[in-house]
Write a protein that holds these residues in place. Structure first.
Motif, PDB file in Angstrom:
ATOM      1  N   HIS A 186       0.811  -1.211   0.000  1.00 39.23           N
ATOM      2  CA  HIS A 186       0.000   0.000   0.000  1.00 39.23           C
ATOM      3  C   HIS A 186       0.851   1.270   0.000  1.00 39.23           C
ATOM      4  N   CYS A 187       1.989   1.234   0.656  1.00 37.85           N
ATOM      5  CA  CYS A 187       2.798   2.455   0.729  1.00 37.85           C
ATOM      6  C   CYS A 187       3.313   2.851  -0.652  1.00 37.85           C
ATOM      7  N   GLU A 188       3.769   1.867  -1.425  1.00 36.94           N
ATOM      8  CA  GLU A 188       4.317   2.150  -2.752  1.00 36.94           C
ATOM      9  C   GLU A 188       3.324   1.814  -3.853  1.00 36.94           C
ATOM     10  N   MET A 189       2.097   1.416  -3.468  1.00 34.90           N
ATOM     11  CA  MET A 189       1.033   1.121  -4.435  1.00 34.90           C
ATOM     12  C   MET A 189       1.486   0.103  -5.488  1.00 34.90           C
ATOM     13  N   VAL A 190       2.008  -1.010  -5.010  1.00 35.98           N
ATOM     14  CA  VAL A 190       2.473  -2.059  -5.916  1.00 35.98           C
ATOM     15  C   VAL A 190       1.357  -3.095  -6.069  1.00 35.98           C
ATOM     16  N   LEU A 203       8.019 -11.649 -11.341  1.00 36.04           N
ATOM     17  CA  LEU A 203       8.470 -12.990 -10.956  1.00 36.04           C
ATOM     18  C   LEU A 203       8.562 -13.919 -12.161  1.00 36.04           C
ATOM     19  N   THR A 204       8.164 -13.392 -13.330  1.00 34.35           N
ATOM     20  CA  THR A 204       8.227 -14.226 -14.534  1.00 34.35           C
ATOM     21  C   THR A 204       9.007 -13.462 -15.602  1.00 34.35           C
ATOM     22  N   GLY A 205       9.003 -13.961 -16.806  1.00 34.09           N
ATOM     23  CA  GLY A 205       9.656 -13.245 -17.897  1.00 34.09           C
ATOM     24  C   GLY A 205      11.101 -13.642 -18.087  1.00 34.09           C
ATOM     25  N   LYS A 206      11.796 -12.850 -18.867  1.00 31.93           N
ATOM     26  CA  LYS A 206      13.165 -13.205 -19.265  1.00 31.93           C
ATOM     27  C   LYS A 206      14.171 -13.066 -18.128  1.00 31.93           C
ATOM     28  N   LEU A 207      13.867 -12.206 -17.174  1.00 36.67           N
ATOM     29  CA  LEU A 207      14.797 -12.004 -16.062  1.00 36.67           C
ATOM     30  C   LEU A 207      13.995 -11.941 -14.763  1.00 36.67           C
ATOM     31  N   PRO A 208      13.448 -13.078 -14.340  1.00 37.03           N
ATOM     32  CA  PRO A 208      12.572 -13.062 -13.161  1.00 37.03           C
ATOM     33  C   PRO A 208      13.334 -12.703 -11.884  1.00 37.03           C
ATOM     34  N   ALA A 209      12.643 -11.998 -10.984  1.00 33.29           N
ATOM     35  CA  ALA A 209      13.238 -11.663  -9.691  1.00 33.29           C
ATOM     36  C   ALA A 209      13.330 -12.936  -8.860  1.00 33.29           C
ATOM     37  N   ARG A 210      14.521 -13.241  -8.364  1.00 33.78           N
ATOM     38  CA  ARG A 210      14.703 -14.464  -7.580  1.00 33.78           C
ATOM     39  C   ARG A 210      15.134 -14.171  -6.157  1.00 33.78           C
ATOM     40  N   SER A 211      14.989 -12.919  -5.749  1.00 38.64           N
ATOM     41  CA  SER A 211      15.259 -12.555  -4.357  1.00 38.64           C
ATOM     42  C   SER A 211      14.345 -11.388  -4.025  1.00 38.64           C
ATOM     43  N   LEU A 212      14.144 -11.165  -2.722  1.00 41.19           N
ATOM     44  CA  LEU A 212      13.326 -10.017  -2.335  1.00 41.19           C
ATOM     45  C   LEU A 212      13.965  -8.730  -2.844  1.00 41.19           C
ATOM     46  N   THR A 220       9.870  -3.620  -8.532  1.00 42.18           N
ATOM     47  CA  THR A 220       8.485  -3.203  -8.263  1.00 42.18           C
ATOM     48  C   THR A 220       8.349  -2.135  -7.184  1.00 42.18           C
ATOM     49  N   ARG A 221       9.350  -1.969  -6.304  1.00 42.88           N
ATOM     50  CA  ARG A 221       9.304  -1.074  -5.142  1.00 42.88           C
ATOM     51  C   ARG A 221       8.597  -1.712  -3.948  1.00 42.88           C
ATOM     52  N   VAL A 222       8.207  -2.945  -4.042  1.00 40.98           N
ATOM     53  CA  VAL A 222       7.457  -3.561  -2.952  1.00 40.98           C
ATOM     54  C   VAL A 222       8.272  -3.523  -1.653  1.00 40.98           C
ATOM     55  N   THR A 223       7.637  -3.209  -0.565  1.00 46.27           N
ATOM     56  CA  THR A 223       8.191  -3.047   0.800  1.00 46.27           C
ATOM     57  C   THR A 223       9.168  -1.866   0.942  1.00 46.27           C
ATOM     58  N   MET A 224       9.302  -1.044  -0.076  1.00 44.13           N
ATOM     59  CA  MET A 224      10.295   0.033   0.024  1.00 44.13           C
ATOM     60  C   MET A 224       9.700   1.325   0.571  1.00 44.13           C
ATOM     61  N   GLY A 225       8.430   1.290   0.939  1.00 43.98           N
ATOM     62  CA  GLY A 225       7.787   2.506   1.412  1.00 43.98           C
ATOM     63  C   GLY A 225       7.887   2.695   2.909  1.00 43.98           C
ATOM     64  N   ARG A 226       7.041   3.576   3.417  1.00 41.57           N
ATOM     65  CA  ARG A 226       7.181   4.029   4.797  1.00 41.57           C
ATOM     66  C   ARG A 226       6.963   2.930   5.825  1.00 41.57           C
ATOM     67  N   CYS A 227       6.172   1.906   5.518  1.00 42.90           N
ATOM     68  CA  CYS A 227       5.959   0.879   6.554  1.00 42.90           C
ATOM     69  C   CYS A 227       6.995  -0.228   6.466  1.00 42.90           C
ATOM     70  N   GLN A 228       7.776  -0.255   5.392  1.00 44.74           N
ATOM     71  CA  GLN A 228       8.873  -1.216   5.246  1.00 44.74           C
ATOM     72  C   GLN A 228       8.409  -2.664   5.439  1.00 44.74           C
ATOM     73  N   GLY A 229       7.194  -2.948   4.986  1.00 45.39           N
ATOM     74  CA  GLY A 229       6.729  -4.333   5.008  1.00 45.39           C
ATOM     75  C   GLY A 229       5.819  -4.692   6.164  1.00 45.39           C
ATOM     76  N   PHE A 230       5.491  -3.732   7.033  1.00 44.03           N
ATOM     77  CA  PHE A 230       4.587  -4.016   8.163  1.00 44.03           C
ATOM     78  C   PHE A 230       3.277  -4.600   7.635  1.00 44.03           C
ATOM     79  N   TYR A 231       2.710  -3.971   6.605  1.00 41.91           N
ATOM     80  CA  TYR A 231       1.405  -4.402   6.117  1.00 41.91           C
ATOM     81  C   TYR A 231       1.477  -5.534   5.097  1.00 41.91           C
ATOM     82  N   CYS A 232       2.512  -5.543   4.271  1.00 44.85           N
ATOM     83  CA  CYS A 232       2.427  -6.425   3.101  1.00 44.85           C
ATOM     84  C   CYS A 232       3.337  -7.643   3.137  1.00 44.85           C
ATOM     85  N   SER A 233       4.198  -7.759   4.166  1.00 48.94           N
ATOM     86  CA  SER A 233       5.154  -8.874   4.160  1.00 48.94           C
ATOM     87  C   SER A 233       4.473 -10.230   4.076  1.00 48.94           C
ATOM     88  N   ALA A 234       3.348 -10.379   4.800  1.00 47.08           N
ATOM     89  CA  ALA A 234       2.693 -11.687   4.833  1.00 47.08           C
ATOM     90  C   ALA A 234       2.155 -12.056   3.448  1.00 47.08           C
TER      91      ALA A 234
END
Lengths: 463, 338
Positions: A399-403, A412-421, A428-442
């Motif tokens: 929610h913080c970074e609207m991902v 997570l797919t495609g020619k160069l899939p992300a294989r680490s957080l 994508t910017r996921v978890t990089m916002g103000r809550c740093q994963g409080f809301y979205c880690s699960a």
């Protein structure tokens, strides 16, 4: 001995330089393979930089660095729209906060003009405060550099490499180069994934550039002296406080501590310049972060009410000397692009041309692609439409970074899939916002189950 | 999503479906304000109690002891039974002047013009970064909220033997969560020399077999991919290293006031909460705020529910409704709001 890849050119290192070189050589008609020792590209120096597209106004005149920065600035502006890469046209100010600094602005101006950056001008305090009303009125004067811009430091190299891959290039991650043999026409490189056969090698291994030279050539003509830079990232509420990149009057050693907006809508202060032995210890220190936050607030007093979103450190591959360390070994079909520090993000596109020119001197000859594929990367910039503005995105996960879940699935797919957080964060910017994963880690742990080399969950409740 | 209508106006919009949002919606309903909509950004309504898998919740509201998830489910059931509109997957992206809300949904962007808006966006813990904690950034560093959501909502375990930072009530709740999931914290630490809880609660770390160290500071977090160890320094300068596979940062709640901050509402500089008057009204009179968004320090769910009820009644009065105390689903607290 099984050969897992056979190509014209192997590029060692998936930092911004390696990605730009892979793109250029692929477009020029070479078959390429990029060898990266980590699970994802951008795992070394390129994962933490200032994300500034430099004009080269303060580059050492007449040097390769100066040429490559200028060429890189030009090419980025030519290609960014077609690749879907953003530019935030901020401009920069070299701001003087003391009498001594003010006196040195004339030098900065003269150097910039002699470097061919002809749109610099000197601003007085009133002019500065008119442009940047939130800046501390203790500012005395500044040089305005209109064409210093802010870009996305991760999407750019990703786009470069994707263009290589879309046009026949190859990438191998987890493929650390440990040894090699040259038979007069071809290299056999030993990597973490198997043997790679190629005619030419471009070493773009950044923080490990000297080690790769040593491991394969037997010696290195420079030593990497890792230099750490810590940053403090302020909440997006700070972005409205400033428009320009605020640069300090440069010292010899470093560009100094910069206050700048990010393409993602945050405000950042950094980096420090701390020499250290470790090439991968990017730890932050509280006292340094405190100092950076104070510096930021001194320049921009309204920062005092703005929360901190993130802290991080990057490591730049400094060497014993300031210039880029280029090693050209025509007899061994080897080129090393070493010691590329903070200007690398801009200069990479120019360095890629330089590598191509050196390859031709070494006798390589390729036929440029006539109609290369031009892939577009997803936009992560705050000022341009993001994925969530297109319906059908599934759900907003971060929610913080609207991902969106659509963005995560794509990364997570495609020619160069992300294989680490870390890789997924850069894409994508996921978890990089103000809550740093409080809301979205699960939710993120669930979405990335079995996708990462190091998973977010170490086990399930019922196991 | 329980409603996909593209209606663009309502009497009251409530942002957040946690205890405060629910309390307010029910109070408004009882007061006869029927055009109320709750906007929830998550796919599931209920707010933070959804992933607090421990009692006690619901004593005041339902006169029984519930675990968080059942309590959240009861709240949402009450909303459904009252026929109050609840829109999940609706993210408010901007608070406009006078109650005009910009929203994003998977069906597209929309705007809702509300006569009154209640902000009930709750609170969250301060993450590691904003605490300026020294060290590296390997995997396994999280807040209690993330830990509990992983365990109670997804059945996943983020680490086996973390170091726990903080000694607030939530920190001990985190220890219970760990115990339940078979996670064995190696030590619980706090920079403060005193815990933030009563002695009785503080004793529980012993029961759980987790040593507690007060007045110590983290000076490094080590680990290449995942956390491998944490180095701490005590008040005497002595340094110790603990092998662990995670760091759990608990407590230090901060209001989730980003919408207010990015909008034009005034914040209280000391707490970061939206500044409100005795009725819960913000600097823009169309906006009210309730629950842990305006509580510093943070309070338990029942108190947030009550704060929501009071805000709901205040909004109803503001809209000219005739509101009696008996309209309130639970007796309002007579103590003065602090």
């Amino acid at each position: 001995m099984q050969i897992i890849s056979e190509r014209d050119v192997a590029i060692v290192g998936g930092g911004v330089v390696g990605c730009a070189v892979a793109r250029r050589l692929t477009l020029e008609g070479a078959s390429t393979v990029l060898l990266e020792k980590a699970t994802d590209i951008l795992d070394g120096a390129s994962k933490g930089n200032s994300a500034i597209l430099h004009t080269g106004f303060d580059a050492p005149p007449g040097t390769l660095e100066w040429q490559c920065v200028q060429a890189g600035h030009r090419e980025y502006l030519e290609i960014h729209e077609s690749l879907g890469l953003p530019v935030l046209r901020t401009g920069a100010m070299v701001a003087a906060w003391s009498k001594e600094e003010e006196e040195r602005l004339a030098e900065v101006l003269a150097k910039g003009r002699s470097n061919g950056v002809d749109d610099l001008r000197l601003l007085g305090r009133d002019q500065i405060l008119e442009m940047e009303p939130h800046l501390s009125p203790s500012v005395r004067a500044a040089i305005h550099i209109p064409r210093e811009y802010v870009i996305d430091p991760w999407s750019a190299p990703l786009a470069y490499l994707l263009q290589s891959l879309e046009n026949g290039g190859e990438v191998l991650c987890d493929a650390e180069v440990t040894a090699g043999e040259f038979d007069g026409s071809h290299w056999l490189l030993q990597t973490g994934r198997g043997t790679v056969r190629c005619r030419y090698v471009i070493n773009c291994a950044g923080l490990y550039g000297d080690l790769v030279d040593k491991a394969v050539l037997g010696d290195a003509d420079f030593t990497i002296l890792p230099r750490k830079g810590q940053f403090v990232v302020f909440d997006k509420a700070a972005a409205s406080l400033i428009n320009s990149i605020i640069l300090p009057v440069p010292s010899r050693r470093t560009k100094g501590i910069v206050l700048f907006p990010t393409i993602f809508g945050n405000m950042m202060v950094g980096p420090t310049a701390e020499d250290q032995e470790s090439r991968d210890d990017a730890s932050v220190e509280r006292a340094t972060l405190d100092m950076l936050a104070e510096k930021g607030k001194a320049m921009l007093p309204d920062l005092k009410n703005i929360p901190v979103t993130a802290t991080y450190a990057g490591i730049r591959p400094a060497t014993e000397a300031s210039p880029y360390r280029i090693r050209n070994e025509p007899d061994r079909h080897w080129i090393t692009l070493g010691g590329i520090r903070s200007t690398g993000l801009t200069a990479a596109l120019g360095l890629a041309w330089h590598a191509h020119a050196l390859l031709r001197e070494q006798g390589a000859s390729f036929t440029p692609l006539e109609n290369p594929v031009v892939p577009r990367v997803p936009n992560l910039a705050e000022h341009l439409p993001r994925d969530f503005s297109r319906p059908g995105f599934g759900e907003i996960v971060c929610h913080c970074e609207m991902v969106t879940s659509r963005e995560i699935t794509a990364a997570l797919t495609g020619k160069l899939p992300a294989r680490s957080l870390a890789a997924l964060k850069r894409r994508t910017r996921v978890t990089m916002g103000r809550c740093q994963g409080f809301y979205c880690s699960a939710r993120l742990a669930e979405l990335t189950r079995a996708k990462f080399a190091t998973p977010l969950g170490v086990g399930e409740i019922n196991d | 999503m329980t409603d996909s209508s593209s209606k663009t106006a309502c009497t009251v919009a409530i942002i957040g479906s946690g205890p405060a949002g629910v309390g307010a919606a029910l109070a408004l309903h009882k007061a006869g304000i029927d055009d109320v909509v709750i906007l929830e950004r998550d796919q599931e309504a209920g707010g933070v109690p959804r992933h607090c898998g421990h009692p006690p919740f619901g004593l005041r509201e339902y006169h029984r002891i519930l675990a968080g998830p059942s309590y959240a489910a009861r709240n949402i059931q009450a909303i459904t039974e009252a026929g109050i509109r609840l829109l999940t997957g609706h993210t408010v992206t901007r608070l406009g002047k006078g109650g005009s809300l910009d929203l994003v949904t998977s069906q597209g962007a929309r705007t809702i013009a509300a006569q009154r808006v209640l902000l009930a966006t709750g609170t969250r813990e301060t993450p590691r970064a904003a605490r300026f904690v020294s060290g590296g950034r390997p995997l396994g560093i999280l807040n209690t909220g993330a830990l509990q959501a992983m365990i109670y909502l997804k059945g996943m375990i983020p680490f086996r033997s973390p170091l726990v930072v903080g000694t607030e009530l939530v920190s001990f709740s985190a220890l219970w969560t760990c115990k339940k999931a078979g996670i064995r914290p190696v030590v619980m630490i706090d920079e403060e020399k005193k815990t933030g809880v009563s002695r009785l609660v503080a004793m529980s770390h012993r029961y759980m077999g987790v040593p507690m160290l007060l007045g110590v500071e983290i000076i490094n977090i080590q680990g290449r991919d995942r956390v491998e160890s944490v180095t701490i320094r005590d008040g005497n300068g002595a340094i110790r290293e603990f092998a662990c596979d995670g760091v759990l940062f608990t407590g230090r709640f901060v209001p989730e006031a980003s919408l207010a901050r990015l909008g034009d509402l005034c914040l209280d500089p000391a707490t970061g909460c939206p500044a409100v008057d005795s009725e819960g009204r913000c600097s823009d009179p169309a906006y009210f705020a309730a629950g842990n968004l305006v509580h510093a320090p943070v309070r338990v769910a029942g108190q947030c529910y009550r704060s929501g009820v009071q805000a709901g009644l205040a909004i109803a009065r503001d809209l000219g409704g005739r509101v009696h105390e008996k309209d309130c689903p639970i007796p309002p607290d007579r103590r003065k709001r602090t």
